[in-house]
Write an enzyme that holds these catalytic residues in place. Structure first.
Site, PDB file in Angstrom:
ATOM      1  CG  MET A  71      -1.885  -1.181   1.190  1.00 22.06           C
ATOM      2  SD  MET A  71      -3.410  -0.883   2.088  1.00 22.06           S
ATOM      3  CE  MET A  71      -2.804  -0.618   3.725  1.00 22.06           C
ATOM      4  CG  HIS A  78       6.825  -2.132   2.083  1.00 19.75           C
ATOM      5  ND1 HIS A  78       6.797  -0.983   2.812  1.00 19.75           N
ATOM      6  CD2 HIS A  78       5.583  -2.678   2.191  1.00 19.75           C
ATOM      7  CE1 HIS A  78       5.585  -0.809   3.337  1.00 19.75           C
ATOM      8  NE2 HIS A  78       4.836  -1.824   2.972  1.00 19.75           N
ATOM      9  CD  GLN A 208       5.647 -14.892  10.126  1.00 19.29           C
ATOM     10  OE1 GLN A 208       5.541 -15.589   9.111  1.00 19.29           O
ATOM     11  NE2 GLN A 208       4.891 -15.084  11.200  1.00 19.29           N
ATOM     12  CE  LYS A 209       3.957  -4.835  11.570  1.00 17.24           C
ATOM     13  NZ  LYS A 209       2.798  -4.452  10.861  1.00 17.24           N
ATOM     14  CG  MET A 244      10.988  -1.546  10.111  1.00 16.49           C
ATOM     15  SD  MET A 244      12.064  -1.590   8.688  1.00 16.49           S
ATOM     16  CE  MET A 244      13.622  -1.317   9.502  1.00 16.49           C
TER      17      MET A 244
END
Ligand code: AMP
Length: 376
Positions: A71, A78, A208-209, A244
């Site tokens: 996004m 990312h 995985q976050k 993050m």
């Protein structure tokens, strides 16, 4: 079966509110009107047909596509997915689209950070790095559609009973994040289905976050026979352990300092399993709850201009496939330790204080998780 303690749910918005239809048009048309101030080495697509044509040309020359859906408001988390995709594909596609259907009617769609120019610059820097790595794939396309492109027939609905073409993956979308955000995973699954259909990537990359998202996407791919492999990248963290997130920019320094408590609590609980070989829910979770409760009390006792109060949504120990809560970790399966907290609006900011984007007015919901690996 154990149940998780949930101190407060985010739902409760009047359902009669109109959905924020087409809010993202403003953002994406801005990116069209303001192309990056430099010429990136990759192509930028806003529409589907030219992107499809480009994708077919890659297939015709035996190239493979790894898709990283985002996004925007890109950060190292990312970018780590882009780097991972570059080790397994010749071409990396990155989508940048703030998907309205995954935001509830009371959530932060309109204030979600939009950093188009910086996103493209960061991708360009990573792409140069990839260009100098032998055998590495390259970023070859960024897909930045507007909402009319992504939802061509009906304006998208963020209401629980909204009409439209949706993908729902239940029951796994109803627990944890889904319990307090009832439309969230419907929106995520729907937009991912669209992105996968448009770009037909050989592989798709997720962090995985967002562990529940990974479980849901894997199920969707399996259940709908989608011809793509789901790859998961590890959670990237700040030096002190905070995961993050694009939303961290809202925190400001006072809330940022306290926000790290979530990862600290989860790491302490992980230690119970990994170091002390504890398997029961109580033995693993007590330490996380204890650390968090102590911080809640500490903040309560501070003066209003010094504290950063927060509420716990959940601390969970769940089965890695179903995400149902477990009483005891089966060492053959492992488990997912996860949590969500809401940093409450900043109280009484002092002059010159770094309050974060948005001035500290809104609440900031943070999530994190740790996989407890199987122990044979
Ligand atoms: P978002 O832009 O927040 O939708 O995230 C896009 C992708 O980046 C998702 O697959 C996320 O799970 C992933 N992601 C977000 N934060 C992190 C992080 N800290 N580490 C690794 N991946 C992340």
């Amino acid at each position: 079966m154990a149940s998780i303690v949930r101190t407060r749910a985010l739902v409760g918005a009047p359902l009669a509110l109109k959905p924020p239809a087409y809010t993202t048009v403003r953002y994406m048309s801005a990116s069209k009107k303001h192309p990056p101030s430099f010429a990136p080495s990759f192509k930028i697509f806003h529409d589907v047909p030219p992107l499809r044509e480009y994708r077919h040309s890659l297939s015709a020359s035996d190239r493979t596509v790894g898709l990283v859906p985002t996004m925007g408001a890109l950060h190292d988390g990312h970018l780590s997915l882009v780097r991972q995709a570059a080790t397994e594909n010749t071409d990396i596609f990155v989508s940048i689209y703030v998907n309205p259907t995954q935001f509830g009617v009371t959530e932060d769609l309109s204030t979600y950070p939009k950093t188009w120019e910086s996103d493209i610059k960061q991708l360009e820097i990573v792409d140069r790095e990839l260009a100098s790595t032998s055998g590495s794939g390259r970023i070859s396309a960024v897909f930045a559609p507007n909402t009319k492109t992504m939802y061509p027939i009906l304006p998208p609905s963020s209401e629980v009973d909204g009409k439209g073409s949706f993908v729902t993956i239940t029951p796994v979308a109803e627990v944890l994040e889904g319990a307090s955000r009832p439309v969230f995973f419907r929106g995520v699954a729907t937009v991912c289905m669209k992105l996968f259909n448009i770009m037909t990537p050989e592989r798709v990359y997720f962090g995985q976050k967002d562990v529940q998202q990974t479980v849901i996407i894997k199920r969707m791919v399996k259940d709908f026979h989608l011809n793509t492999d789901v790859r998961i990248g590890e959670t990237k963290r700040e030096e002190d352990g905070l995961a993050m997130s694009s939303r961290n920019v809202y925190l400001g320094s006072r809330r940022r300092e306290v926000a790290v408590i979530l990862s600290q609590a989860l790491f302490a609980a992980e230690e119970q399993y990994v170091v002390h070989h504890k398997k029961s829910r109580g033995d693993i979770l007590w330490v996380a709850n204890d650390i968090i409760n102590k911080m809640v009390l500490k903040q309560d006792e501070l003066a209003s201009e010094k504290r950063a109060r927060f509420e716990v949504d959940y601390i969970s120990l769940a089965d890695p496939e179903s995400l149902e809560e477990v009483d005891v970790v089966d060492p053959k399966n492992g488990a997912v330790l996860s949590g969500a907290i809401k940093m409450l609006p900043l109280e009484d900011p002092v002059d010159g204080e770094d309050c974060g984007h948005g001035g500290g007015i809104g609440t900031v919901r943070l999530i994190d998780n740790i996989l407890l690996k199987p122990q044979e």
